[in-house]
Write a protein that holds these residues in place. Structure first.
Motif, PDB file in Angstrom:
ATOM      1  N   SER A   1      54.204  48.364  34.445  1.00  0.00           N
ATOM      2  CA  SER A   1      53.430  46.761  33.355  1.00  0.00           C
ATOM      3  C   SER A   1      51.940  46.584  34.220  1.00  0.00           C
ATOM      4  N   VAL A   2      51.402  45.761  34.191  1.00  0.00           N
ATOM      5  CA  VAL A   2      49.925  45.622  34.482  1.00  0.00           C
ATOM      6  C   VAL A   2      50.237  45.577  35.477  1.00  0.00           C
TER       7      VAL A   2
ATOM      8  N   GLU B   1      47.749  36.313  33.581  1.00  0.00           N
ATOM      9  CA  GLU B   1      49.215  35.737  33.892  1.00  0.00           C
ATOM     10  C   GLU B   1      49.774  35.916  33.376  1.00  0.00           C
ATOM     11  N   ASP B   2      49.999  35.959  32.058  1.00  0.00           N
ATOM     12  CA  ASP B   2      50.494  35.690  31.192  1.00  0.00           C
ATOM     13  C   ASP B   2      51.510  37.348  30.678  1.00  0.00           C
ATOM     14  N   PHE B   3      50.297  38.017  30.946  1.00  0.00           N
ATOM     15  CA  PHE B   3      51.276  39.514  29.971  1.00  0.00           C
ATOM     16  C   PHE B   3      51.567  40.524  31.458  1.00  0.00           C
TER      17      PHE B   3
ATOM     18  N   MET C   1      53.980  42.481  30.920  1.00  0.00           N
ATOM     19  CA  MET C   1      54.413  43.736  29.811  1.00  0.00           C
ATOM     20  C   MET C   1      53.513  45.400  30.068  1.00  0.00           C
ATOM     21  N   PRO C   2      54.281  45.589  29.476  1.00  0.00           N
ATOM     22  CA  PRO C   2      54.148  47.378  29.470  1.00  0.00           C
ATOM     23  C   PRO C   2      52.546  47.464  29.363  1.00  0.00           C
TER      24      PRO C   2
ATOM     25  N   ARG D   1      40.478  44.963  30.743  1.00  0.00           N
ATOM     26  CA  ARG D   1      41.081  44.196  31.742  1.00  0.00           C
ATOM     27  C   ARG D   1      41.808  44.401  32.972  1.00  0.00           C
ATOM     28  N   VAL D   2      42.506  44.911  32.114  1.00  0.00           N
ATOM     29  CA  VAL D   2      43.975  45.661  33.476  1.00  0.00           C
ATOM     30  C   VAL D   2      43.200  46.657  34.436  1.00  0.00           C
TER      31      VAL D   2
END
Ligand SMILES: Nc1ncnc2c1ncn2[C@@H]1O[C@H](COP(=O)(O)OP(=O)(O)OP(=O)(O)O)[C@@H](O)[C@H]1O
Length: 233
Positions: A84-85, A117-119, A122-123, A134-135
């Protein structure tokens, strides 16, 4: 300690041409500097010399930041694709001398700073290229490193997201992080306090941008850079 380069020469091929043929540059602590110049002028090479990935053919580079304390942002994100992020950012702070809750707070702060925030759960292999970028930036900044070396960190981002990322980088600079950004984007260069131009193997321009400020909505105030060479700052 500042990063200093004195008469740095570099060639990849011992029998080939110099890529850099005498670079002198001092980067004071806490400065946010853009490296610009034509394609092939040696920007990535210079970044890798500063970071110690490459060794100069001649000349001296002083960079007292330990390799493990430097953080890189590469053109192509290098992330744990199935994680995930949040996990990808979390592993960047595992070795920081902070409490568990401080580490967790810092991870959430970075997720917010790059607007993911919304991700967060998520992988990363289900994110767009720009989101992955951005990650990578959040991961690079999370540990509050003394030195960040970024190669086209906004290459895959639109104008608004570029502003978001540059705000996060500037926040790191405001805390004392030294930042070197290779970029083709004069908007990005203008958000740095100093712009160094590489050309024909050397530094052909070196100027301060004049205290530009910019808010998160993308509105700018202050002097706009124009890409022209105004000589030594
Ligand atoms: N591993 C390598 N081996 C040999 N030559 C290389 C290598 N990497 C880069 N070069 C050469 O060194 C020169 C400078 O490359 P570099 O990637 O540093 O330029 P750059 O300014 O970052 O370019 P760009 O803006 O296109 O990314 C180029 O002529 C390139 O072909």
């Amino acid at each position: 300690m500042p990063v200093t380069l004195e008469s740095v020469r570099f060639r990849y091929d011992p029998h080939g041409p110099d890529i850099l043929s005498g670079v002198d540059l001092t980067i004071p602590d806490g400065q946010m500097i853009a490296l610009v110049g034509p394609s092939g002028s040696g920007k990535t090479t210079l970044l890798q010399l500063i970071g110690g990935i490459l060794k100069p053919t001649a000349g001296t580079i002083r960079n007292t930041t330990a390799p493990g304390d430097m953080r890189w942002v590469f053109q192509t994100p290098t992330l744990l694709a199935r994680q995930s992020v949040r996990h990808n950012i979390d592993i960047a702070v595992v070795s920081c001398p902070w409490s568990r809750s401080e580490r967790a707070d810092r991870v959430e702060e970075m997720i917010r700073d790059v607007r993911l925030e919304d991700f967060a759960d998520m992988p990363v292999n289900r994110l767009s290229g720009g989101q992955q970028q951005r990650v990578q930036i959040a991961r690079a900044l999370a540990s509050k490193p003394p030195l960040v070396l970024a190669d086209e960190p906004t290459g895959q981002l639109d104008h608004t997201t570029t502003g978001v990322v540059m705000d996060a980088i500037r926040a790191a600079r405001d805390r004392g992080t030294t930042v070197v950004i290779v970029t083709h984007d004069m908007y990005v260069a203008g958000l740095c306090e100093r712009v160094v131009t590489l050309e024909d193997g050397g530094v052909s321009g070196d100027r301060m941008t004049g205290g530009m400020t910019r808010d998160v909505t993308g509105n700018m105030a202050g002097e706009q850079t124009d890409g022209a060479d105004h000589g030594q700052a």
